[in-house]
Design an enzyme around this catalytic site. Structure first.
Site, PDB file in Angstrom:
ATOM      1  N   LYS A 175     -19.980  16.727  -2.805  1.00 27.27           N
ATOM      2  CA  LYS A 175     -20.752  15.531  -2.345  1.00 27.27           C
ATOM      3  C   LYS A 175     -21.663  15.019  -3.631  1.00 27.27           C
ATOM      4  CE  LYS A 175     -19.789  14.474   0.540  1.00 27.27           C
ATOM      5  NZ  LYS A 175     -18.667  14.803   1.250  1.00 27.27           N
ATOM      6  N   GLU A 195     -19.201  13.797  -6.401  1.00 22.86           N
ATOM      7  CA  GLU A 195     -18.565  12.144  -6.294  1.00 22.86           C
ATOM      8  C   GLU A 195     -19.575  11.206  -6.490  1.00 22.86           C
ATOM      9  OE1 GLU A 195     -16.539  11.828  -2.527  1.00 22.86           O
ATOM     10  OE2 GLU A 195     -17.633  13.108  -1.515  1.00 22.86           O
ATOM     11  N   ASN A 251       0.573  -1.161   0.008  1.00 21.21           N
ATOM     12  CA  ASN A 251      -0.134  -0.268   0.014  1.00 21.21           C
ATOM     13  C   ASN A 251       0.763   1.142   0.005  1.00 21.21           C
ATOM     14  OD1 ASN A 251      -1.770   1.866   0.698  1.00 21.21           O
ATOM     15  ND2 ASN A 251      -1.903   1.661   2.721  1.00 21.21           N
ATOM     16  N   GLU A 280     -18.731  22.333  -0.695  1.00 23.46           N
ATOM     17  CA  GLU A 280     -19.053  21.052  -0.019  1.00 23.46           C
ATOM     18  C   GLU A 280     -20.072  20.209  -0.717  1.00 23.46           C
ATOM     19  OE1 GLU A 280     -17.624  18.498   1.053  1.00 23.46           O
ATOM     20  OE2 GLU A 280     -19.153  17.346   2.087  1.00 23.46           O
TER      21      GLU A 280
HETATM   22  C1  F6R Z   1     -15.325  13.746  -0.107  1.00 20.02           C
HETATM   23  C2  F6R Z   1     -14.074  13.255   0.832  1.00 20.02           C
HETATM   24  C3  F6R Z   1     -12.841  13.637   0.572  1.00 20.02           C
HETATM   25  C4  F6R Z   1     -11.837  13.779   1.874  1.00 20.02           C
HETATM   26  C5  F6R Z   1     -10.528  13.980   1.732  1.00 20.02           C
HETATM   27  C6  F6R Z   1      -9.569  14.260   2.990  1.00 20.02           C
HETATM   28  O1  F6R Z   1     -16.505  13.129   0.490  1.00 20.02           O
HETATM   29  O2  F6R Z   1     -14.380  12.518   1.877  1.00 20.02           O
HETATM   30  O3  F6R Z   1     -12.675  14.795  -0.155  1.00 20.02           O
HETATM   31  O4  F6R Z   1     -12.498  14.818   2.764  1.00 20.02           O
HETATM   32  O5  F6R Z   1      -9.729  12.923   1.002  1.00 20.02           O
HETATM   33  O6  F6R Z   1      -9.657  12.866   3.557  1.00 20.02           O
HETATM   34  P1  F6R Z   1      -9.458  13.031   5.119  1.00 20.02           P
HETATM   35  O7  F6R Z   1     -10.444  13.623   5.721  1.00 20.02           O
HETATM   36  O8  F6R Z   1      -9.391  11.567   5.644  1.00 20.02           O
HETATM   37  O9  F6R Z   1      -8.011  13.773   5.310  1.00 20.02           O
END
Ligand code: F6R
Length: 587
Positions: free
Chosen positions: A473, A476, A95, A469
């Site tokens: 949403k 995506e 990974n 935002e």
């Molecule tokens: C969209 C979404 C992403 C995350 C981004 C950051 O719904 O979830 O845009 O917000 O990839 O991820 P984290 O919050 O895990 O750092």
């Protein structure tokens, strides 16, 4: 991105256990999958393109196995590129990204590569090191020194006991079961078997065999001791229950998560605010949706505590790093706590002496462990790729921090309680939205706009980042082209995109935004108002009760339900949008 998982136990079911554990890591990548089982007759590999959740196999018996669910980085989505990769006696899953793999690959002219991946290069290097006489531990240490970039690997060697794993940047957790040991990118893979874990940190190596685990420093090779931690996650929290998808379950979870946000620990918030107050410049760094939560907070801090914070997408922060020094507070907000762009900024910021403040939902994440002050977001496991409940919990916590920041010497509790009261009434108000009747109302609006390919959203103040935002949403999960704008900006360009019937979400109903909505309407736009009261200009109205500063949260609820139903009406699986993964551990 990419989920990796291994099982070694005194039973013979390791292969099937890896298969079922990988299904719980599917949110990390769902292009292709693969599992290798060490059987009495040798290693058997099964792999293919497609989603691991759709795989129904009875794998051969064996007491150890490793597996992978992929989000492609190097090489297309093909069976050959899926992991595990086998070279000589080495079977390996990976990974992360081997950034300098092309240089190493160019030197391996005698090897007939079977895939286009960077991972196969690691397997070749490891196989060569072992053939040249290095013991397995030394070989892994030797090869991992060559890798630039963030990664974690799981390795099985033919005819040798146990499984090896190494971490540099990408998460790995060891689960301690009864006579069996697991290693996974995330806890849900083994949570049904055990909640006793050891977190691997960067530059660490572990060898596991049946019920044992031995840890080493990857750089020196010396044995190290790791603390065993009991995690509080409940198995049920990671399940869909009666909901069709994790996304809608997590939207409805907000009934509890916002109410729970009220209980954040005073001392942790006080520490956070103390660090802000003693700094000489605050940068908030985050990606995607978490970045939009930070943008909402920029308004909170400006209006509630009179503090100017700089909100920068983590991937853009390198252009501002000359301003980071030992007086800076770097605030990271992240659901996963593993986002590579954020982690890198924090690591460099720490070296420059900046104070690292973090809010993460995964409490033991890399970002949480790096932070000087950590505030857990406490939204419970979020499995759908599209963030919902973690976002509103982030906004709630940031609101409390802004109120706490408005305090002077003696009125910390009083100020914090003002924030808590706003959240209390927000939690009560959104409770009225999270019911089947309101959901079917939002779904009816989704039916009216689902055939459109373009959609625009406008907002002002703290609802401007909510417009951004909302666009994320909708894009995506439904793949509709959606764009958010500050309402006052539309007449400076975007209004040219409006045609008869173009759906526009208008967040709020105050005089200013109604003036902007009127400009859209006169060009033929279909106006969907999301506000506490209906307005004659709205063709459709989705109620978002008046919640004062909690309005950003209340406005997000209908937006999230609308996005979900747009995806469903388009025949899409909102939990697994194309090309995306939940935890973005690559840059
Ligand atoms: C969209 C979404 C992403 C995350 C981004 C950051 O719904 O979830 O845009 O917000 O990839 O991820 P984290 O919050 O895990 O750092």
């Amino acid at each position: 991105m990419c989920g990796i998982f291994s099982v070694t136990g005194s039973h013979k079911k390791a292969g099937n256990k890896v298969l079922s554990g990988l299904k719980k890591l599917e949110y990390r990548g769902y292009d292709s999958w693969g599992i290798a089982v060490q059987t009495a007759k040798g290693v058997v590999v099964q792999k293919d393109t497609g989603k691991i959740s759709e795989v129904h196999l009875d794998l051969p018996e064996g007491s150890k196995a490793i597996g992978h669910t992929r989000w492609a980085t190097h090489g297309g989505v093909t069976k050959a590129n899926s992991h595990p990769h086998r070279v000589g006696k080495v079977t390996l899953v990976h990974n992360g990204i081997f950034e300098n793999y092309a240089e190493e690959k160019a030197r391996l002219v005698d090897h007939n590569f079977q895939s286009d991946t960077d991972t196969e290069v690691i397997a070749v290097l490891l196989s060569q090191a072992i053939e040249e006489g290095l013991d397995i531990k030394s070989a892994i240490r030797f090869v991992t020194q060559k890798i630039q970039g963030r990664f974690s690997i799981l390795v099985m060697i033919d005819d040798q006991p146990g499984i090896w794993a190494a971490r540099k940047g990408s998460p790995l957790i060891v689960g301690r079961g009864e006579n069996e040991t697991f290693i996974a990118s995330d806890i849900p893979a083994f949570l049904e078997q055990t909640n006793k874990v050891n977190y691997l940190d960067d530059d660490e190596l572990v060898f596991v065999d049946q019920g044992t685990a031995n840890f080493f420093d990857l750089n020196t090779g010396k044995a190290i001791t790791k603390r065993e931690i009991t995690v509080s996650w409940k198995v049920e929290e990671s399940k869909k229950g009666n909901y069709a998808h994790f996304m809608i379950k997590e939207i409805f979870d907000q009934k509890e998560t916002i109410a729970k946000a009220i209980n954040h620990d005073n001392q942790a918030i006080a520490d956070f605010v103390k660090a802000l107050k003693s700094s000489n410049g605050v940068y908030m760094v985050a990606c995607g949706t978490a970045n939009k939560a930070c943008m909402v907070a920029e308004y909170f801090f400006a209006q509630i505590s009179g503090r100017k914070v700089n909100v920068v997408s983590a991937s853009e922060m390198p252009y501002f790093e000359q301003f980071v020094n030992d007086r800076t507070a770097l605030v990271a907000v992240s659901q996963s706590g593993e986002t590579a762009d954020v982690l890198e900024i924090l690591e460099r910021g720490k070296k420059s002496g900046a104070k690292i403040l973090a809010m993460t939902n995964v409490e033991s994440s890399s970002i949480a462990r790096l932070a000087d002050v950590h505030l857990p977001i406490q939204a419970g496991p979020e499995k759908a790729v599209a963030s919902t409940k973690a976002t509103t919990a982030q906004i709630a916590l940031l609101l409390l921090c802004a109120y706490a920041d408005s305090s002077t010497v003696n009125d910390f509790e009083k100020c914090l309680n003002r924030g808590r009261n706003i959240l209390r009434s927000t939690a009560g108000n959104i409770n009225d939205l999270l019911n089947p009747r309101y959901e079917s109302y939002v779904k009816a609006v989704a039916e009216k706009i689902v055939q459109h390919d373009n959609l625009f959203i406008i907002g002002r103040g703290a609802l401007y980042p909510i417009a951004l935002e909302a666009a994320i949403k909708i894009q995506e999960v439904s793949y509709i082209h959606a764009q958010g704008f500050p309402a006052g900006e539309i007449k400076h360009g975007p209004i040219a995109l409006i045609e008869a019937g173009t759906p526009c979400l208008v967040l709020g109903n105050d005089t200013e935004i109604i003036a902007n909505a009127t400009e859209l309407k006169s060009r033929g736009a279909m106006i969907i108002g999301i506000a506490d009261k209906d307005h004659e200009l709205f063709d459709e109205w989705l109620k978002a009760p008046n919640c004062e500063e909690g309005q950003a949260i209340a406005t997000l609820i209908p937006v999230q339900i609308l996005s979900y139903h747009l995806a469903i009406l388009r025949g899409l699986n909102p939990d697994m949008p194309r090309n995306l993964a939940k935890s973005v551990t690559v840059k």
